[in-house]
Design a protein around this motif. Structure first.
Motif, mmCIF file in Angstrom:
data_model
loop_
_atom_site.group_PDB
_atom_site.id
_atom_site.type_symbol
_atom_site.label_atom_id
_atom_site.label_comp_id
_atom_site.label_asym_id
_atom_site.label_seq_id
_atom_site.Cartn_x
_atom_site.Cartn_y
_atom_site.Cartn_z
ATOM 1 N N PRO A 257 0.814 -1.223 0.000
ATOM 2 C CA PRO A 257 0.000 0.000 0.000
ATOM 3 C C PRO A 257 0.843 1.266 0.000
ATOM 4 O O PRO A 257 1.869 1.329 0.651
ATOM 5 C CB PRO A 257 -0.791 -0.122 1.303
ATOM 6 C CG PRO A 257 0.007 -1.025 2.172
ATOM 7 C CD PRO A 257 0.707 -1.970 1.258
ATOM 8 N N GLU A 275 -5.596 -2.788 3.952
ATOM 9 C CA GLU A 275 -5.888 -3.310 5.289
ATOM 10 C C GLU A 275 -7.387 -3.319 5.554
ATOM 11 O O GLU A 275 -7.953 -4.314 6.001
ATOM 12 C CB GLU A 275 -5.185 -2.496 6.382
ATOM 13 C CG GLU A 275 -5.548 -3.056 7.763
ATOM 14 C CD GLU A 275 -5.001 -2.286 8.960
ATOM 15 O OE1 GLU A 275 -4.249 -1.319 8.772
ATOM 16 O OE2 GLU A 275 -5.345 -2.678 10.092
ATOM 17 N N GLY B 220 3.569 -7.572 4.304
ATOM 18 C CA GLY B 220 3.826 -6.257 3.733
ATOM 19 C C GLY B 220 2.714 -5.764 2.822
ATOM 20 O O GLY B 220 2.878 -4.781 2.121
ATOM 21 N N GLY B 223 -0.120 -2.877 5.633
ATOM 22 C CA GLY B 223 0.295 -1.668 6.338
ATOM 23 C C GLY B 223 -0.274 -1.527 7.736
ATOM 24 O O GLY B 223 -0.118 -0.487 8.370
ATOM 25 N N ALA B 224 -0.916 -2.572 8.265
ATOM 26 C CA ALA B 224 -1.476 -2.516 9.615
ATOM 27 C C ALA B 224 -0.372 -2.351 10.658
ATOM 28 O O ALA B 224 -0.569 -1.725 11.693
ATOM 29 C CB ALA B 224 -2.250 -3.795 9.922
ATOM 30 N N ARG B 226 2.336 -0.715 10.812
ATOM 31 C CA ARG B 226 3.318 0.349 10.668
ATOM 32 C C ARG B 226 3.658 1.023 11.999
ATOM 33 O O ARG B 226 2.838 1.107 12.903
ATOM 34 C CB ARG B 226 2.903 1.350 9.600
ATOM 35 C CG ARG B 226 1.608 2.060 9.786
ATOM 36 C CD ARG B 226 1.197 2.654 8.443
ATOM 37 N NE ARG B 226 0.131 3.621 8.591
ATOM 38 C CZ ARG B 226 -1.163 3.258 8.674
ATOM 39 N NH1 ARG B 226 -1.513 1.982 8.659
ATOM 40 N NH2 ARG B 226 -2.097 4.197 8.822
ATOM 41 N N ALA B 227 4.902 1.460 12.057
ATOM 42 C CA ALA B 227 5.411 2.146 13.232
ATOM 43 C C ALA B 227 6.332 3.249 12.726
ATOM 44 O O ALA B 227 6.716 3.240 11.563
ATOM 45 C CB ALA B 227 6.186 1.175 14.112
ATOM 46 N N THR B 233 8.112 6.024 8.456
ATOM 47 C CA THR B 233 7.167 4.928 8.654
ATOM 48 C C THR B 233 7.787 3.619 8.167
ATOM 49 O O THR B 233 8.314 3.551 7.066
ATOM 50 C CB THR B 233 5.871 5.208 7.878
ATOM 51 O OG1 THR B 233 5.241 6.354 8.455
ATOM 52 C CG2 THR B 233 4.901 4.034 7.975
ATOM 53 N N PHE B 235 7.126 -0.829 8.010
ATOM 54 C CA PHE B 235 6.191 -1.931 8.193
ATOM 55 C C PHE B 235 6.924 -2.988 9.025
ATOM 56 O O PHE B 235 7.898 -3.584 8.562
ATOM 57 C CB PHE B 235 5.805 -2.539 6.838
ATOM 58 C CG PHE B 235 4.886 -1.685 6.008
ATOM 59 C CD1 PHE B 235 4.577 -0.381 6.381
ATOM 60 C CD2 PHE B 235 4.307 -2.193 4.855
ATOM 61 C CE1 PHE B 235 3.729 0.404 5.609
ATOM 62 C CE2 PHE B 235 3.450 -1.424 4.075
ATOM 63 C CZ PHE B 235 3.165 -0.121 4.448
ATOM 64 N N VAL B 238 7.764 -6.653 7.521
ATOM 65 C CA VAL B 238 8.779 -6.881 6.480
ATOM 66 C C VAL B 238 10.067 -6.091 6.708
ATOM 67 O O VAL B 238 11.139 -6.527 6.294
ATOM 68 C CB VAL B 238 8.253 -6.587 5.045
ATOM 69 C CG1 VAL B 238 7.358 -7.702 4.565
ATOM 70 C CG2 VAL B 238 7.565 -5.250 4.969
#
Ligand SMILES: Cc1cc2nc3c(=O)[nH]c(=O)nc-3n(C[C@H](O)[C@H](O)[C@H](O)COP(=O)(O)OP(=O)(O)OC[C@H]3O[C@@H](n4cnc5c(N)ncnc54)[C@H](O)[C@@H]3O)c2cc1C
Ligand SMILES: Cc1cc2nc3c(=O)[nH]c(=O)nc-3n(C[C@H](O)[C@H](O)[C@H](O)COP(=O)(O)OP(=O)(O)OC[C@H]3O[C@@H](n4cnc5c(N)ncnc54)[C@H](O)[C@@H]3O)c2cc1C
Ligand code: SF4
Ligand code: FES
Lengths: 485, 289
Positions: A257, A275, B220, B223-224, B226-227, B233, B235, B238
């Motif tokens: 994404p 998502e 990957g 995108g849930a 992500r940090a 940002t 992922f 991955v």
């Protein structure tokens, strides 16, 4: 193109054909359907299909076929419908398209076959997509391949691995199994179908259709392995050297994404379309807590983008109970890449459209939940390299909106996994695999097609690329045998 | 379906599973994880591979029952099956010979620290393990760890075992004794990893943390997970799961972990109610028979 002149079964005189109105497809009532996930379109009745088929004037040079990326023999299948030979019509389509029930539902016909239909020059074009859908559904209901016992071809003794079970991979499997090769499809997720299962919602494409297509391929001898990530569980090299695959097709899709890189994008409630749709479709979050995966139910949702993905997301948000679900798109409706039908359906379901608007920041509360979107109004300038007029921010036009969910649907990049684990395969600056017209990559015996090569495109283009690769793989395998014996 | 060969509780609410998965066993390296689904309506959750046996074709995972999915998983026994299991995922831990490596772990994080400690030792490091827990009962894998590393030190919040205090206190002790760690790996609850990173940032010891972001696919695609690390940002599934602790935005990650708190509670409640009902009918059947 090998195509003999079709036999006509249409008994309506040509002049009268042009007076038949285009048949409307029955659909679920808009108010009702915006509260459920059942399919929106209900499909033609057999009577409607025959009437619609009679609108075709059987052009000598059928332009419709040129408009179809896989050149389905459109007038031929339509003639068979006139004769009520619906099974025959389905067979005719399947000569060129192995997933007609899918394509009849999701192809952008208005910009492909129907756009160039001759009848459409003065009247409304023949509803080719609806007819395709009708015969595909008919064939499924009345026993698809099972009517004819499946003849299995003589085994070739050669093995092909297909990575990814999206439309590209399924098209390759469908073509190559006919030649007696030993075909295995590897899929990273726990369901087969690629975007067709995790992205496109049930109300547009019921999962049962895909399961049936996969079951058909299985019946023909294709092996399907889920929960297997090529690159991680096993590399391409290992598949070829240790497991003895003679060729590999990569139909990986464009699954990475894109975000907008603006402040507040990591707030809770800000989703990528992938998502949001995966939680809803693949994980069935819309049936939480009956199904375990949670999903936000927003009051005010905005979806950023103007493609099919954005339309699917906004209509999903609406179905999950949002009072307001809006599309926020930086150009005008004219430039929206989504299919007309989807835009139209979304509007009927009460989706708002905020065109010429672009978010520049999301603002959160103490707990990190998104509560507001800061946006700018845009105007259109000169056309850019995409041919569409470039959006330009209007100075001093900043305004805010209260939102409790944002879905970013501005496109996907390519997953770098294969590039990381297989440096032999050349990729371009966008991370897409470089392949020639027939899908050959820079690695011997490895072919690729679909979104991983083209970037995000359409189901039928992915299938078309898959079919070209299948032909090239077939050639390659013949040469390989030749060189051994 | 993936067969559970062995299952056993190793601490209250913490269960260790041996699962048949020959391909994953063969491929996995320290720091990698699997995504699994317990049943066909289940959520996909990430769990670290604690150990594996290539010859016998199994992997070991250690699971703490937190909510619906992990609690359900922990009701499974040998002979039961998982619906789905995919991996190995994530980047392997970057290991080199730093000199002295201190592995700090808390709670079930110790299971995740085992393969890293082992790899660190194999690379020639002197490895010291600090295991922290609220109390004595919650310490897991101490014996396994002791076999792998040069020295294990324990701390408990209530003083029921080892030093009375936090892992950061033990780290301070070590440094007060004149030992200077060259590398620190911290795995466990977020507040613990944040505290360690804070402490080591001041004194300039490189620190690697393993982030437990909420995941969906683990490949990957969504995108849930992500940090924000170093202002960028990432992922976690991955690009990680391990990152430079001094660069991680722990506050944001902490908030993201709570994203579904309300729904998770609802889901867990449904599950417990079903379990209670099942128990009651089982008991009723037993009484009547
Ligand atoms: C929400 C949404 C709506 C859309 N609507 C339409 C529409 O209405 N009409 C239309 O024509 N197009 C539509 N599209 C576009 C269309 O779905 C895609 O162009 C098409 O699916 C691409 O097919 P593909 O086979 O290349 O890849 P995909 O469908 O993306 O499939 C790729 C598969 O490969 C798997 N995979 C990836 N890497 C690995 C690996 N390393 N090992 C194993 N498996 C792997 C993935 O899990 C996935 O299942 C839509 C797209 C989206 C996201
Ligand atoms: C790379 C990685 C490795 C992990 N290794 C282990 C391990 O070895 N052993 C272990 O016990 N746990 C491990 N975890 C944590 C484990 O995934 C969560 O405890 C589990 O998902 C909780 O799910 P639940 O439904 O039981 O609880 P819930 O009640 O749903 O959630 C409890 C908490 O778990 C986290 N969580 C919830 N859903 C997910 C999800 N889908 N993905 C990730 N986190 C989630 C959230 O912080 C949440 O607040 C790991 C997590 C990550 C990211
Ligand atoms: S262009 Fe239109 S009218 Fe002509 S053959 Fe095709 S569908 Fe029929
Ligand atoms: S879990 Fe989906 S991208 Fe990491």
């Amino acid at each position: 193109m090998k195509r003999e002149k079709p036999q006509s079964f249409n008994t309506v005189p040509i002049k009268e054909r042009l007076t038949i109105p285009r048949q409307d497809m029955p659909e679920q009532d808009a108010l009702l359907r915006s509260t459920n996930f059942l399919e929106v379109n209900l499909g033609f009745t057999p009577e409607q299909a025959v009437i619609e088929a009679q609108r075709c004037i059987e052009c000598k040079n059928p332009t419709c076929m040129e408009g179809c990326p896989v050149n389905i023999k459109i007038p031929d299948f339509i003639q068979l419908i006139c004769n009520k030979d619906f099974m025959g019509a389905a067979e005719k389509i399947k000569e060129d398209n192995s997933l007609p029930a899918v394509c009849g539902r999701v192809c952008p016909q208005e910009t492909q076959c129907e756009q160039v239909c001759v009848v459409g020059k003065r009247f409304e074009p023949v509803a080719i997509g609806r007819l395709e859908r009708f015969v595909a559904d008919y064939a499924m209901l009345h026993g698809n391949g099972s009517a004819k016992t499946i003849e299995k071809p003589k085994p070739s003794g050669q093995k092909v691995a297909i990575v990814g079970s999206g439309p590209a991979g399924l098209a390759v499997a469908s073509d190559l199994i006919k030649e007696g090769h030993d075909i295995t499809v590897f899929e990273a997720l726990h369901e087969f179908g690629g975007v067709l299962v995790y992205g496109i919602p049930e109300f547009r494409l019921p999962k049962a259709i895909l399961r049936e297509e996969v079951a058909n391929l299985e019946a023909k001898g294709v092996k399907f392995i889920k929960n297997f990530i090529v690159g991680r569980t096993m590399t391409i090299q290992e598949l070829m050297t240790d497991e003895g695959y003679d060729a590999v097709f990569l139909g990986l899709g464009a699954g990475l994404p894109r975000f907008m890189n603006i402040p507040g994008e990591n707030l809770n409630g800000v989703y990528s379309a992938n998502e949001f749709l995966t939680r809803s479709n693949l994980m069935r979050g819309y049936e939480f807590p009956e199904w375990d995966t949670p999903l936000y139910r927003a009051k005010h949702a905005i979806i950023v983008g103007g493609g099919n993905t954005a339309m699917d997301a906004v209509r999903t948000a609406k179905r999950l109970g949002a009072d307001e679900a809006s599309i926020v798109y930086r150009r005008s409706e004219e430039e929206m890449p989504a299919r007309n039908e989807e835009i139209h359906h979304a509007k009927e379901e009460g989706v708002q459209f905020l065109n010429l608007v672009n978010p520049i920041e999301f603002i959160g509360d103490e707990q990190g939940n998104v509560v507001m979107a800061k946006c700018l109004r845009m105007k259109l300038g000169e056309p850019d390299e995409s041919g569409r007029r470039r959006p330009i921010p209007m100075e001093g036009s900043e305004f805010t909106m209260d939102v409790d969910m944002v879905v970013i649907a501005v496109g996907n990049g390519s997953n770098p996994l294969i590039a990381q684990t297989t440096p032999e395969i050349e990729t371009n600056k966008w991370g897409n695999i470089v392949a020639d017209d027939d899908g050959r990559t820079s690695m011997e015996g490895v072919f690729a097609g679909g979104d991983i090569v083209s970037g995000g495109a359409t189901v039928i283009l992915a299938m078309g690329a898959g079919r070209k690769s299948a032909a090239a793989i077939s050639e390659y395998l013949k040469e390989k045998v030749g060189s051994v014996t | 379906m993936y067969k559970i060969l062995k299952a056993k509780f190793i601490a209250p609410n913490v269960k260790s599973f041996i699962i048949e998965a020959p391909l994953i066993a063969k491929k996995r390296q320290a720091g990698q994880f699997v995504m699994l689904r317990v049943h066909d309506k289940g959520e996909r959750i990430p769990i670290t591979i604690a150990d594996s046996d290539i010859k016998a074709g199994w992997i070991n995972i250690i699971v703490q029952g937190l909510g619906k999915t992990s609690a359900h998983l922990n009701t499974l026994e040998a002979g039961d099956h998982l619906q789905d299991l995919v991996g190995p995922l994530g980047l392997p831990t970057h290991i080199e010979n730093w000199g002295t490596l201190v592995c700090i772990s808390g709670g079930v994080g110790t299971a995740e620290a085992l393969p890293i400690a082992a790899a660190g030792k194999a690379a020639g490091n002197r490895v010291i393990s600090i295991i922290g827990a609220r109390n004595k009962d919650l310490i897991i894998a101490e014996a396994q760890m002791a076999e792998l590393v040069d020295e294990v030190r324990i701390s408990t919040d209530d003083g029921s075992a080892g030093r009375h205090g936090l892992v950061t206190d033990v780290l301070q002790d070590i440094m007060d004794e004149g030992i200077k760690p060259d590398m620190i790996v911290a795995i466990g609850p977020l507040p613990m990893m944040a505290a360690v990173s804070n402490q080591t940032k001041e004194i300039g010891i490189p620190t690697m943390v393993s982030l437990n972001a909420i995941m969906v696919d683990g490949t990957g695609m969504c995108g849930a997970c992500r940090a924000t690390v170093g202002g960028k940002t990432v992922f976690v599934c991955v690009d990680g799961p391990e990152f430079d602790g001094h660069q991680v935005d722990f506050k944001e990650l902490g908030m993201r972990q709570k994203m579904y708190k309300k729904q998770e509670a609802e889901s867990h409640k449904c599950f417990l109610e079903k379990q209670m009902k099942k128990l009651k009918t089982e008991q009723a059947e037993e009484v009547s028979s």
